[in-house]
Design a protein around this motif. Structure first.
Motif, PDB file in Angstrom:
ATOM      1  N   PHE A   1     -24.959 -13.836  42.627  1.00 43.44           N
ATOM      2  CA  PHE A   1     -25.460 -12.555  42.152  1.00 43.44           C
ATOM      3  C   PHE A   1     -25.139 -11.441  43.152  1.00 43.44           C
ATOM      4  O   PHE A   1     -24.866 -11.701  44.324  1.00 43.44           O
ATOM      5  CB  PHE A   1     -26.970 -12.615  41.907  1.00 43.44           C
ATOM      6  CG  PHE A   1     -27.760 -13.062  43.114  1.00 43.44           C
ATOM      7  CD1 PHE A   1     -28.269 -12.130  44.014  1.00 43.44           C
ATOM      8  CD2 PHE A   1     -27.983 -14.408  43.361  1.00 43.44           C
ATOM      9  CE1 PHE A   1     -28.987 -12.545  45.137  1.00 43.44           C
ATOM     10  CE2 PHE A   1     -28.702 -14.825  44.476  1.00 43.44           C
ATOM     11  CZ  PHE A   1     -29.207 -13.888  45.368  1.00 43.44           C
ATOM     12  N   THR A   2     -25.190 -10.225  42.659  1.00 42.94           N
ATOM     13  CA  THR A   2     -24.988  -9.053  43.509  1.00 42.94           C
ATOM     14  C   THR A   2     -26.344  -8.466  43.866  1.00 42.94           C
ATOM     15  O   THR A   2     -27.377  -8.838  43.301  1.00 42.94           O
ATOM     16  CB  THR A   2     -24.174  -7.974  42.780  1.00 42.94           C
ATOM     17  OG1 THR A   2     -24.907  -7.552  41.631  1.00 42.94           O
ATOM     18  CG2 THR A   2     -22.790  -8.483  42.378  1.00 42.94           C
ATOM     19  N   ARG A   3     -26.315  -7.553  44.770  1.00 46.10           N
ATOM     20  CA  ARG A   3     -27.546  -6.858  45.160  1.00 46.10           C
ATOM     21  C   ARG A   3     -28.106  -6.071  43.975  1.00 46.10           C
ATOM     22  O   ARG A   3     -29.306  -5.935  43.835  1.00 46.10           O
ATOM     23  CB  ARG A   3     -27.224  -5.952  46.348  1.00 46.10           C
ATOM     24  CG  ARG A   3     -28.398  -5.267  46.969  1.00 46.10           C
ATOM     25  CD  ARG A   3     -29.226  -6.248  47.795  1.00 46.10           C
ATOM     26  NE  ARG A   3     -30.414  -5.613  48.278  1.00 46.10           N
ATOM     27  CZ  ARG A   3     -30.559  -5.082  49.476  1.00 46.10           C
ATOM     28  NH1 ARG A   3     -29.563  -5.138  50.343  1.00 46.10           N
ATOM     29  NH2 ARG A   3     -31.684  -4.516  49.834  1.00 46.10           N
ATOM     30  N   LYS A   4     -27.241  -5.567  43.105  1.00 43.11           N
ATOM     31  CA  LYS A   4     -27.702  -4.829  41.918  1.00 43.11           C
ATOM     32  C   LYS A   4     -28.528  -5.727  41.006  1.00 43.11           C
ATOM     33  O   LYS A   4     -29.580  -5.321  40.516  1.00 43.11           O
ATOM     34  CB  LYS A   4     -26.521  -4.237  41.156  1.00 43.11           C
ATOM     35  CG  LYS A   4     -26.970  -3.448  39.923  1.00 43.11           C
ATOM     36  CD  LYS A   4     -25.825  -2.829  39.206  1.00 43.11           C
ATOM     37  CE  LYS A   4     -26.193  -2.058  37.959  1.00 43.11           C
ATOM     38  NZ  LYS A   4     -27.511  -2.098  37.453  1.00 43.11           N
ATOM     39  N   ILE A   5     -28.060  -6.935  40.765  1.00 42.70           N
ATOM     40  CA  ILE A   5     -28.822  -7.872  39.925  1.00 42.70           C
ATOM     41  C   ILE A   5     -30.182  -8.148  40.571  1.00 42.70           C
ATOM     42  O   ILE A   5     -31.210  -8.151  39.897  1.00 42.70           O
ATOM     43  CB  ILE A   5     -28.032  -9.175  39.708  1.00 42.70           C
ATOM     44  CG1 ILE A   5     -26.808  -8.897  38.832  1.00 42.70           C
ATOM     45  CG2 ILE A   5     -28.909 -10.259  39.098  1.00 42.70           C
ATOM     46  CD1 ILE A   5     -25.832 -10.049  38.733  1.00 42.70           C
TER      47      ILE A   5
ATOM     48  N   LYS B   1     -18.727 -11.765  51.584  1.00 41.18           N
ATOM     49  CA  LYS B   1     -18.992 -10.436  52.136  1.00 41.18           C
ATOM     50  C   LYS B   1     -18.141  -9.404  51.416  1.00 41.18           C
ATOM     51  O   LYS B   1     -17.079  -9.732  50.878  1.00 41.18           O
ATOM     52  CB  LYS B   1     -18.694 -10.409  53.636  1.00 41.18           C
ATOM     53  CG  LYS B   1     -19.644 -11.254  54.427  1.00 41.18           C
ATOM     54  CD  LYS B   1     -19.424 -11.068  55.903  1.00 41.18           C
ATOM     55  CE  LYS B   1     -20.444 -11.934  56.630  1.00 41.18           C
ATOM     56  NZ  LYS B   1     -20.632 -11.551  57.987  1.00 41.18           N
ATOM     57  N   SER B   2     -18.611  -8.169  51.431  1.00 45.07           N
ATOM     58  CA  SER B   2     -17.871  -7.104  50.751  1.00 45.07           C
ATOM     59  C   SER B   2     -16.555  -6.836  51.480  1.00 45.07           C
ATOM     60  O   SER B   2     -16.475  -6.928  52.702  1.00 45.07           O
ATOM     61  CB  SER B   2     -18.712  -5.828  50.693  1.00 45.07           C
ATOM     62  OG  SER B   2     -18.981  -5.365  52.007  1.00 45.07           O
ATOM     63  N   HIS B   3     -15.549  -6.532  50.689  1.00 47.38           N
ATOM     64  CA  HIS B   3     -14.220  -6.190  51.215  1.00 47.38           C
ATOM     65  C   HIS B   3     -13.739  -4.958  50.461  1.00 47.38           C
ATOM     66  O   HIS B   3     -13.546  -5.036  49.243  1.00 47.38           O
ATOM     67  CB  HIS B   3     -13.218  -7.326  51.025  1.00 47.38           C
ATOM     68  CG  HIS B   3     -13.580  -8.573  51.746  1.00 47.38           C
ATOM     69  ND1 HIS B   3     -13.610  -8.667  53.117  1.00 47.38           N
ATOM     70  CD2 HIS B   3     -13.945  -9.797  51.290  1.00 47.38           C
ATOM     71  CE1 HIS B   3     -13.968  -9.891  53.469  1.00 47.38           C
ATOM     72  NE2 HIS B   3     -14.182 -10.593  52.376  1.00 47.38           N
ATOM     73  N   GLY B   4     -13.560  -3.871  51.161  1.00 48.21           N
ATOM     74  CA  GLY B   4     -13.069  -2.665  50.498  1.00 48.21           C
ATOM     75  C   GLY B   4     -13.995  -2.198  49.409  1.00 48.21           C
ATOM     76  O   GLY B   4     -15.131  -1.822  49.659  1.00 48.21           O
ATOM     77  N   ARG B   5     -13.540  -2.306  48.170  1.00 49.62           N
ATOM     78  CA  ARG B   5     -14.330  -1.817  47.036  1.00 49.62           C
ATOM     79  C   ARG B   5     -15.188  -2.907  46.393  1.00 49.62           C
ATOM     80  O   ARG B   5     -15.966  -2.631  45.491  1.00 49.62           O
ATOM     81  CB  ARG B   5     -13.404  -1.221  45.996  1.00 49.62           C
ATOM     82  CG  ARG B   5     -12.608  -0.053  46.552  1.00 49.62           C
ATOM     83  CD  ARG B   5     -11.681   0.488  45.531  1.00 49.62           C
ATOM     84  NE  ARG B   5     -12.397   1.524  44.773  1.00 49.62           N
ATOM     85  CZ  ARG B   5     -11.851   2.235  43.824  1.00 49.62           C
ATOM     86  NH1 ARG B   5     -10.600   2.023  43.485  1.00 49.62           N
ATOM     87  NH2 ARG B   5     -12.543   3.153  43.194  1.00 49.62           N
ATOM     88  N   SER B   6     -15.023  -4.131  46.816  1.00 49.64           N
ATOM     89  CA  SER B   6     -15.813  -5.215  46.210  1.00 49.64           C
ATOM     90  C   SER B   6     -17.186  -5.317  46.868  1.00 49.64           C
ATOM     91  O   SER B   6     -17.368  -4.978  48.035  1.00 49.64           O
ATOM     92  CB  SER B   6     -15.078  -6.547  46.342  1.00 49.64           C
ATOM     93  OG  SER B   6     -15.012  -6.929  47.696  1.00 49.64           O
ATOM     94  N   PHE B   7     -18.144  -5.753  46.092  1.00 50.30           N
ATOM     95  CA  PHE B   7     -19.511  -5.915  46.568  1.00 50.30           C
ATOM     96  C   PHE B   7     -19.700  -7.285  47.209  1.00 50.30           C
ATOM     97  O   PHE B   7     -18.984  -8.228  46.896  1.00 50.30           O
ATOM     98  CB  PHE B   7     -20.506  -5.802  45.401  1.00 50.30           C
ATOM     99  CG  PHE B   7     -20.488  -4.467  44.735  1.00 50.30           C
ATOM    100  CD1 PHE B   7     -20.992  -3.347  45.371  1.00 50.30           C
ATOM    101  CD2 PHE B   7     -19.973  -4.324  43.460  1.00 50.30           C
ATOM    102  CE1 PHE B   7     -20.980  -2.111  44.744  1.00 50.30           C
ATOM    103  CE2 PHE B   7     -19.962  -3.102  42.821  1.00 50.30           C
ATOM    104  CZ  PHE B   7     -20.461  -1.988  43.475  1.00 50.30           C
ATOM    105  N   SER B   8     -20.698  -7.362  48.060  1.00 51.36           N
ATOM    106  CA  SER B   8     -21.088  -8.676  48.577  1.00 51.36           C
ATOM    107  C   SER B   8     -21.682  -9.485  47.435  1.00 51.36           C
ATOM    108  O   SER B   8     -22.314  -8.940  46.525  1.00 51.36           O
ATOM    109  CB  SER B   8     -22.126  -8.524  49.688  1.00 51.36           C
ATOM    110  OG  SER B   8     -21.570  -7.924  50.823  1.00 51.36           O
ATOM    111  N   ILE B   9     -21.472 -10.768  47.494  1.00 50.66           N
ATOM    112  CA  ILE B   9     -22.048 -11.673  46.495  1.00 50.66           C
ATOM    113  C   ILE B   9     -22.921 -12.670  47.238  1.00 50.66           C
ATOM    114  O   ILE B   9     -22.557 -13.178  48.297  1.00 50.66           O
ATOM    115  CB  ILE B   9     -20.943 -12.386  45.685  1.00 50.66           C
ATOM    116  CG1 ILE B   9     -20.132 -11.345  44.914  1.00 50.66           C
ATOM    117  CG2 ILE B   9     -21.558 -13.411  44.728  1.00 50.66           C
ATOM    118  CD1 ILE B   9     -18.985 -11.928  44.119  1.00 50.66           C
TER     119      ILE B   9
END
Length: 137
Positions: A39-43, A72-80
């Motif tokens: 999951f992402t932090r948004k979820i 971990k986040s890379h560039g525009r991708s979110f951490s999962i």
């Protein structure tokens, strides 16, 4: 009745919270995230809108080992993120107890409700657990 496994939810929840030293809102969040997988932090934040507000919850769950970073986040991708082995074990154990596949332990070492210094409410639940084990409940 075949689908009455929630009958014991209150007692099982009390045991799990005591055994794993976790609060009700945090347990609710982990139960939700269990079926999410990664999951992402948004979820996480979206679900947390319906439990008691605690802006430090995510950090506390990470720091106490309930949630781990999967990527971990890379560039525009979110951490999962995902639940840790500890969290997955606690929740799967909760389900097994509710489904009657595993009893609540009756040893002092594995069940903090059975300790000699247990509080009154712990002792009340201990008596109900004994009745559950004997099939009276």
């Amino acid at each position: 009745m075949k689908n009455d496994f929630l009958k014991h939810w209150r007692v099982v929840r009390f045991y799990i919270k005591k055994k794993y030293d976790i609060g009700q809102p945090d347990l609710d969040v982990l139960l939700f995230l269990y079926s999410e997988g990664r999951f992402t932090r948004k979820i996480f934040n979206d679900y947390c809108q319906i439990v008691s507000w605690d802006r430090k919850r995510f950090k506390r769950l990470v720091d106490s080992g309930w949630i781990v970073t999967w990527r971990k986040s890379h560039g525009r991708s979110f951490s999962i993120y995902e639940l840790s082995h500890k969290a997955k074990t606690m929740i799967s154990r909760t389900y097994r107890i509710l489904l009657g596949e595993e009893p609540i332990p009756d040893s002092v070492k594995r069940n903090p409700l059975l300790r000699n210094d247990a509080k009154y409410l712990d002792k009340v639940h201990k008596n109900i657990i004994k009745d559950m084990r004997k099939g009276r409940w």
